[in-house]
Design an enzyme around this catalytic site. Structure first.
Site, PDB file in Angstrom:
ATOM      1  N   ASP A   1       0.893  -1.200  -0.170  1.00 51.44           N
ATOM      2  CA  ASP A   1      -0.024   0.033  -0.030  1.00 51.44           C
ATOM      3  C   ASP A   1       0.701   1.263   0.017  1.00 51.44           C
ATOM      4  O   ASP A   1       2.050   1.338   0.535  1.00 51.44           O
ATOM      5  CB  ASP A   1      -1.157  -0.087   1.139  1.00 51.44           C
ATOM      6  CG  ASP A   1      -2.051  -1.212   1.167  1.00 51.44           C
ATOM      7  OD1 ASP A   1      -2.262  -1.521   0.195  1.00 51.44           O
ATOM      8  OD2 ASP A   1      -2.449  -1.558   2.328  1.00 51.44           O
TER       9      ASP A   1
ATOM     10  N   ASP B   1      -6.138   1.650   8.547  1.00 52.88           N
ATOM     11  CA  ASP B   1      -4.835   2.294   8.870  1.00 52.88           C
ATOM     12  C   ASP B   1      -4.953   3.825   8.892  1.00 52.88           C
ATOM     13  O   ASP B   1      -6.196   4.453   9.029  1.00 52.88           O
ATOM     14  CB  ASP B   1      -3.890   2.234   7.631  1.00 52.88           C
ATOM     15  CG  ASP B   1      -4.528   2.659   6.013  1.00 52.88           C
ATOM     16  OD1 ASP B   1      -5.475   3.567   6.436  1.00 52.88           O
ATOM     17  OD2 ASP B   1      -4.343   2.335   4.955  1.00 52.88           O
TER      18      ASP B   1
ATOM     19  N   TYR C   1       6.867  -8.462   8.117  1.00 54.41           N
ATOM     20  CA  TYR C   1       6.195  -7.270   8.429  1.00 54.41           C
ATOM     21  C   TYR C   1       6.708  -6.694   9.916  1.00 54.41           C
ATOM     22  O   TYR C   1       6.658  -7.691  10.809  1.00 54.41           O
ATOM     23  CB  TYR C   1       4.985  -7.032   7.994  1.00 54.41           C
ATOM     24  CG  TYR C   1       4.393  -7.275   6.731  1.00 54.41           C
ATOM     25  CD1 TYR C   1       4.241  -6.229   5.698  1.00 54.41           C
ATOM     26  CD2 TYR C   1       4.009  -8.650   6.604  1.00 54.41           C
ATOM     27  CE1 TYR C   1       3.718  -6.648   4.586  1.00 54.41           C
ATOM     28  CE2 TYR C   1       3.607  -8.938   5.088  1.00 54.41           C
ATOM     29  CZ  TYR C   1       3.389  -7.848   4.246  1.00 54.41           C
ATOM     30  OH  TYR C   1       2.889  -8.261   2.767  1.00 54.41           O
TER      31      TYR C   1
ATOM     32  N   ARG D   1      -3.632  -5.213   8.127  1.00 59.04           N
ATOM     33  CA  ARG D   1      -4.529  -4.183   8.829  1.00 59.04           C
ATOM     34  C   ARG D   1      -5.528  -4.972   9.375  1.00 59.04           C
ATOM     35  O   ARG D   1      -6.067  -4.580  10.551  1.00 59.04           O
ATOM     36  CB  ARG D   1      -5.159  -3.355   7.629  1.00 59.04           C
ATOM     37  CG  ARG D   1      -4.132  -2.303   7.109  1.00 59.04           C
ATOM     38  CD  ARG D   1      -4.695  -1.486   5.947  1.00 59.04           C
ATOM     39  NE  ARG D   1      -4.739  -2.322   4.752  1.00 59.04           N
ATOM     40  CZ  ARG D   1      -5.819  -2.173   3.809  1.00 59.04           C
ATOM     41  NH1 ARG D   1      -6.686  -1.210   3.820  1.00 59.04           N
ATOM     42  NH2 ARG D   1      -5.742  -2.808   2.764  1.00 59.04           N
TER      43      ARG D   1
END
Length: 320
Positions: free
Chosen positions: A47, A89, A75, A181
């Protein structure tokens, strides 16, 4: 009318450290322009609000993109407790709040529930298609988007600490299709609060890591000159966990023309027991990837053939 110039043939992988604010497609476009490359793709979307490892495939490497997209990812993320947002987010508007702030003991207690194979509902703002349209397009148009839960795999989930009561940092090692997310949202709900991703960085994508990655600014300095060689990674980098079969030049040419080669004539880098019928393998001549192949009835059969007369970009990067 003059024909559109295709660009230079460059083969190999670049591991780009994607900056904040750019989409993966925008990074692909920048790399294409900087290198004047004829064929460019990427190995896993990030993203715009996420940074980190974005593998970029050039030329023949685009034939191996799926293997990177199917690989594990790592991540590091920061979760903001107490605020749920429409996009899950920091880009979205706040849609729910909570005064609950979990402590370390509570966080550690729930993490095992999110390790292994778990059911996860993707975010409404995602690229998943609903009746032929992207979910994020429907969500931005104000439509209610209901996505089905799906099974994802989380191999490791570690709590790294908190800078203040409102935030917590985690490291996630996960399989294909996991939404960080959604993971943050679900952990927050399990802790009796709400939350969203405040920061997200990918530190590994398949075999590609931060240590191999370069910034777009560095790539701009390297440009189209000889120094590009030091940044390019071999096509076979994407296939590190796939069994390799060593072939001679004659058998490689036969594969390239679509013909089968007896498995008995190839030297395997894995025990013979692992070279089972149907599993994907990489056919190699020295360090050069010849083809993606499968074994059928004792024969090596090509699935995707690479162009043998181009040495993965090494000879192309010096010439316009």
């Amino acid at each position: 009318m003059a024909r559109k110039r295709k660009g230079r043939p460059i083969d190999g992988w670049l591991s780009i450290d994607k900056p904040l604010g750019l989409s993966s497609a925008q990074v692909v476009g920048k790399v294409r322009r900087l290198l004047d490359a004829d064929k460019v793709g990427h190995g896993g979307t990030l993203d715009p609000l996420a940074s980190g490892v974005l593998p970029i495939a050039l030329g023949e490497a685009t034939k191996t993109v799926q293997y990177v997209m199917d690989g594990a990812k790592t991540y590091r993320c920061t979760v903001r407790w107490g605020e749920a947002t429409s996009t899950e987010d920091r880009e979205g508007e706040v849609i729910a709040t909570s005064d609950v702030r979990p402590d370390e003991a509570a966080i550690l207690a729930v993490l095992p529930r999110f390790t292994g194979e778990i059911e996860q509902v993707p975010p409404a703002f995602s690229a998943i298609k609903v009746n032929g349209e992207r979910a994020y397009d429907l969500a931005r148009a104000g439509e209610t988007v209901e996505l089905k839960s799906r099974l994802v795999r989380i191999d490791r989930l570690s709590y790294l600490g908190s800078s203040d009561p409102d935030h917590a940092e985690f490291e996630v090692h996960c399989g294909k299709g996991t939404y960080i997310r959604s993971l943050a949202r679900d952990i927050a709900l399990a802790l009796g609060t709400v939350g969203h991703i405040a920061a997200l960085r990918r530190t590994a994508c398949g075999p590609f890591t931060e240590a191999q990655s370069i910034s777009l600014e560095s790539l701009e300095v390297v440009g189209q000159g000889p120094s590009l060689r030091s940044c390019l990674l071999p096509i076979a980098t994407a296939l590190d966990d796939i069994p390799a079969l060593a072939l001679n030049e004659a058998d490689a040419r036969r594969l390239q023309s679509g013909g089968p080669v007896p498995l008995a004539r190839a030297a395997s880098s894995h025990p013979q027991a692992e070279i089972a019928s149907g599993i994907p393998c990489r056919a190699m001549v020295g360090e050069l990837l010849v083809a993606l192949v499968r074994i059928e009835s004792g024969m090596i059969r090509p699935v995707r053939v690479m162009t043998l007369d181009r040495s993965e970009g090494a000879d192309d990067v010096d010439h316009p």
